[in-house]
Motif scaffolding. Structure first.
Motif, PDB file in Angstrom:
ATOM      1  N   VAL A 313       9.983  -2.859  13.765  1.00 20.82           N
ATOM      2  CA  VAL A 313       9.418  -1.528  13.996  1.00 20.82           C
ATOM      3  C   VAL A 313       9.652  -1.089  15.435  1.00 20.82           C
ATOM      4  O   VAL A 313       9.925  -1.908  16.322  1.00 20.82           O
ATOM      5  N   GLY A 314       9.535   0.205  15.656  1.00 27.87           N
ATOM      6  CA  GLY A 314       9.675   0.773  16.990  1.00 27.87           C
ATOM      7  C   GLY A 314       9.311   2.239  16.962  1.00 27.87           C
ATOM      8  O   GLY A 314       8.953   2.796  15.914  1.00 27.87           O
ATOM      9  N   PRO A 315       9.386   2.921  18.101  1.00 28.01           N
ATOM     10  CA  PRO A 315       9.082   4.357  18.151  1.00 28.01           C
ATOM     11  C   PRO A 315      10.126   5.179  17.392  1.00 28.01           C
ATOM     12  O   PRO A 315      11.228   4.699  17.076  1.00 28.01           O
ATOM     13  N   PHE A 316       9.791   6.419  17.125  1.00 31.24           N
ATOM     14  CA  PHE A 316      10.746   7.351  16.521  1.00 31.24           C
ATOM     15  C   PHE A 316      11.994   7.408  17.391  1.00 31.24           C
ATOM     16  O   PHE A 316      11.916   7.574  18.605  1.00 31.24           O
ATOM     17  N   ASP A 317      13.156   7.287  16.764  1.00 31.96           N
ATOM     18  CA  ASP A 317      14.438   7.246  17.477  1.00 31.96           C
ATOM     19  C   ASP A 317      15.199   8.534  17.195  1.00 31.96           C
ATOM     20  O   ASP A 317      15.814   8.696  16.143  1.00 31.96           O
ATOM     21  N   ALA A 318      15.149   9.463  18.145  1.00 35.96           N
ATOM     22  CA  ALA A 318      15.795  10.760  17.951  1.00 35.96           C
ATOM     23  C   ALA A 318      17.320  10.642  17.953  1.00 35.96           C
ATOM     24  O   ALA A 318      18.003  11.421  17.285  1.00 35.96           O
ATOM     25  N   VAL A 319      17.861   9.664  18.679  1.00 35.91           N
ATOM     26  CA  VAL A 319      19.319   9.513  18.758  1.00 35.91           C
ATOM     27  C   VAL A 319      19.866   9.091  17.394  1.00 35.91           C
ATOM     28  O   VAL A 319      20.788   9.714  16.847  1.00 35.91           O
ATOM     29  N   ALA A 320      19.290   8.043  16.824  1.00 36.87           N
ATOM     30  CA  ALA A 320      19.732   7.586  15.505  1.00 36.87           C
ATOM     31  C   ALA A 320      19.427   8.624  14.436  1.00 36.87           C
ATOM     32  O   ALA A 320      20.225   8.814  13.501  1.00 36.87           O
ATOM     33  N   SER A 321      18.304   9.313  14.560  1.00 40.57           N
ATOM     34  CA  SER A 321      17.899  10.274  13.526  1.00 40.57           C
ATOM     35  C   SER A 321      18.816  11.497  13.494  1.00 40.57           C
ATOM     36  O   SER A 321      19.092  12.030  12.413  1.00 40.57           O
ATOM     37  N   ARG A 322      19.287  11.928  14.642  1.00 41.34           N
ATOM     38  CA  ARG A 322      20.239  13.044  14.639  1.00 41.34           C
ATOM     39  C   ARG A 322      21.516  12.666  13.906  1.00 41.34           C
ATOM     40  O   ARG A 322      22.085  13.470  13.156  1.00 41.34           O
ATOM     41  N   TYR A 323      21.963  11.436  14.127  1.00 44.69           N
ATOM     42  CA  TYR A 323      23.168  10.967  13.433  1.00 44.69           C
ATOM     43  C   TYR A 323      22.930  10.892  11.928  1.00 44.69           C
ATOM     44  O   TYR A 323      23.751  11.356  11.126  1.00 44.69           O
ATOM     45  N   GLY A 324      21.795  10.308  11.520  1.00 44.73           N
ATOM     46  CA  GLY A 324      21.481  10.198  10.094  1.00 44.73           C
ATOM     47  C   GLY A 324      21.340  11.549   9.432  1.00 44.73           C
ATOM     48  O   GLY A 324      21.782  11.748   8.290  1.00 44.73           O
ATOM     49  N   LEU A 325      20.762  12.503  10.149  1.00 47.26           N
ATOM     50  CA  LEU A 325      20.604  13.857   9.618  1.00 47.26           C
ATOM     51  C   LEU A 325      21.968  14.507   9.391  1.00 47.26           C
ATOM     52  O   LEU A 325      22.194  15.181   8.375  1.00 47.26           O
ATOM     53  N   LYS A 326      22.880  14.274  10.318  1.00 51.91           N
ATOM     54  CA  LYS A 326      24.242  14.799  10.172  1.00 51.91           C
ATOM     55  C   LYS A 326      24.925  14.170   8.955  1.00 51.91           C
ATOM     56  O   LYS A 326      25.584  14.868   8.171  1.00 51.91           O
ATOM     57  N   CYS A 327      24.780  12.856   8.773  1.00 52.94           N
ATOM     58  CA  CYS A 327      25.400  12.181   7.628  1.00 52.94           C
ATOM     59  C   CYS A 327      24.861  12.715   6.307  1.00 52.94           C
ATOM     60  O   CYS A 327      25.615  12.896   5.340  1.00 52.94           O
ATOM     61  N   GLN A 328      23.564  12.949   6.252  1.00 54.82           N
ATOM     62  CA  GLN A 328      22.941  13.377   5.000  1.00 54.82           C
ATOM     63  C   GLN A 328      23.075  14.875   4.759  1.00 54.82           C
ATOM     64  O   GLN A 328      22.815  15.340   3.638  1.00 54.82           O
TER      65      GLN A 328
END
Length: 433
Positions: A313-328
């Motif tokens: 677990v860890g804090p919300f990761d905006a860097v990874a989430s932007r990438y995942g949002l782009k993929c999806q």
């Protein structure tokens, strides 16, 4: 209408919860990839359901559920899963559950291979963190054309199917004996196993692609259910620490059995903090001390639905989430477990990475992510129970500020927010589905 529900991060984002809610107004829910190596946990009817293969829509009496072409299906696990939810009062019949004749069977040897290889790799510290449920080997044999599809169970008496079964077994015995010194498996035992599975499941096996084509032609609402998240996609995830299938929304119609159709909506699901099951780089766990992570794990119940393993677990990761949002390519975002953060005085958010003296704001899964350290911004917490909030305006100002900070970092509106585990504990803002 055709809607896919997908994970933006590593999986375990709470997709089952979102699918369960969408299923209230859906006609059909389809799992389109993966196997029983992960699960969706849904709280309904005052009970907790852990679903590894069955779509989350199975908890709704009027919804037709489908295991699609792109899945690999452990038949014994499926039979047990059906029995378990029947014991809790859920009706499962060929009328509301349909299995694609094109879906790949996870054969008895796939789990054996998975466990043997993971054990071998673990001795050198190179294990992938596999669930040891044979998923990679089932997909591997699918692409090598050395496995059966569910439709083959309807034709076991045919010489062509039996000859293929013998060819597959011969090849597998050579692999298992040569690589792992295993005793050979017998053809009569394998055929008997196939016959037993056919006797149990044959009424459920149909041409689900044709069924879905007709359903969409009639204007029915179809929800496609993904397993895991963008970071575990075989092509776009953090290779080799990925699943063995395509978890992204663009694959949804293909894996469902309707390759000529286009999505009307893609819902990307995010958790209000980061979680990860399995091995591989996970920058978020470098952000805070272990005591903070253990507290988050405890309050969030962060243990794998399929394995029971403690999640990283860890804090919300905006860097990874932007990438995942782009993929999806998600046009809608659902944020889950916001209530878990209610006990924090301050809430960390990862706004960037650093590599040496260089700041990084774009995520590249083929970089050496182990070299990156997170850049953390602390936001004020709200330290009050939000589980009773039914509108966005009822949230504390600090909770709204947290959501709006995530929106700013993602450059995308969040339209759905869960504030508790029960079906009714959610709220919407903006234009939801």
């Amino acid at each position: 209408m055709l809607t896919a529900v997908t994970g933006i991060n590593w999986g375990d984002e709470g997709k089952g919860r979102v699918i369960d809610l969408l299923a209230e107004n859906a006609d059909v829910v389809v799992r389109y990839q993966g196997g029983n190596n992960a699960g969706h946990t849904v709280v309904a009817k005052q009970q907790k359901f852990v679903l590894n293969l069955l779509p989350s829509g199975i908890l709704h009496e009027n919804v037709i559920c489908i295991l699609g072409d792109g899945m690999v299906v452990d038949l014994e696990h499926l039979t047990n899963e059906i029995a378990q939810i029947r014991e809790k009062g859920v009706v499962v019949t060929p009328n509301n559950l349909k299995l694609s004749k094109r879906a790949t069977i996870s054969m008895p040897w796939h789990k054996i291979q998975d466990e043997l290889e993971e054990t071998r790799l673990a001795k050198t510290g190179a294990a992938f963190g596999s669930t040891k449920r044979g998923i990679a080997y089932a997909y591997s044999d699918k692409y090598r054309k050395k496995t059966l599809r569910l439709g083959d169970l309807l034709h076991l008496k045919e010489e062509s199917v039996q000859n293929r079964l013998k060819m597959m077994l011969e090849a597998k015995n050579l692999e298992l004996a040569g690589c792992y010194y295993q005793e050979p498996m017998s053809y009569p035992a394998l055929l008997s196993w196939c016959e037993a599975q056919a006797a149990e499941l044959w009424p459920y096996i149909v041409d689900t692609g044709a069924y879905l084509e007709e359903a969409l032609k009639e204007g029915k609402r179809v929800v496609l259910e993904a397993q895991l998240g963008a970071m575990r996609d075989i092509d776009y995830g953090i290779f080799p620490y990925t699943s063995s299938s395509s978890t992204i929304s663009a694959y949804g119609p293909i894996g469902a059995g309707i390759p000529g159709k286009q999505l009307d909506h893609a819902v990307g699901v995010l958790k209000a903090y980061s979680t990860c099951v399995g091995a591989g780089p996970f920058t978020a766990e470098k952000a805070m001390p272990e005591s903070w992570m253990e507290l988050l794990r405890k309050f969030g119940g962060e243990y794998g639905a399929a394995t029971g393993r403690p999640r990283r677990v860890g804090p919300f990761d905006a860097v990874a989430s932007r990438y995942g949002l782009k993929c999806q390519n998600a046009d809608k975002i659902a944020l889950t477990k916001l209530d878990v953060l209610s006990m924090m005085k301050e809430i960390p958010v990862i706004v960037g990475y650093k590599k040496g003296n260089q700041e990084v704001t774009d995520f590249d899964p083929i970089e050496d992510l182990e070299e990156y350290v997170p850049i953390v911004r602390m936001l004020p917490g709200w330290q009050t129970d939000i589980s009773g909030c039914v509108t966005y305006d009822e949230l504390p100002d600090a909770a709204k500020a947290y959501v709006e900070t995530l929106e700013d970092l993602l450059q995308h509106e969040i339209q759905f927010i869960s504030v508790g585990a029960e079906r009714s504990q959610y709220l919407t803002k903006g234009e939801w589905l």
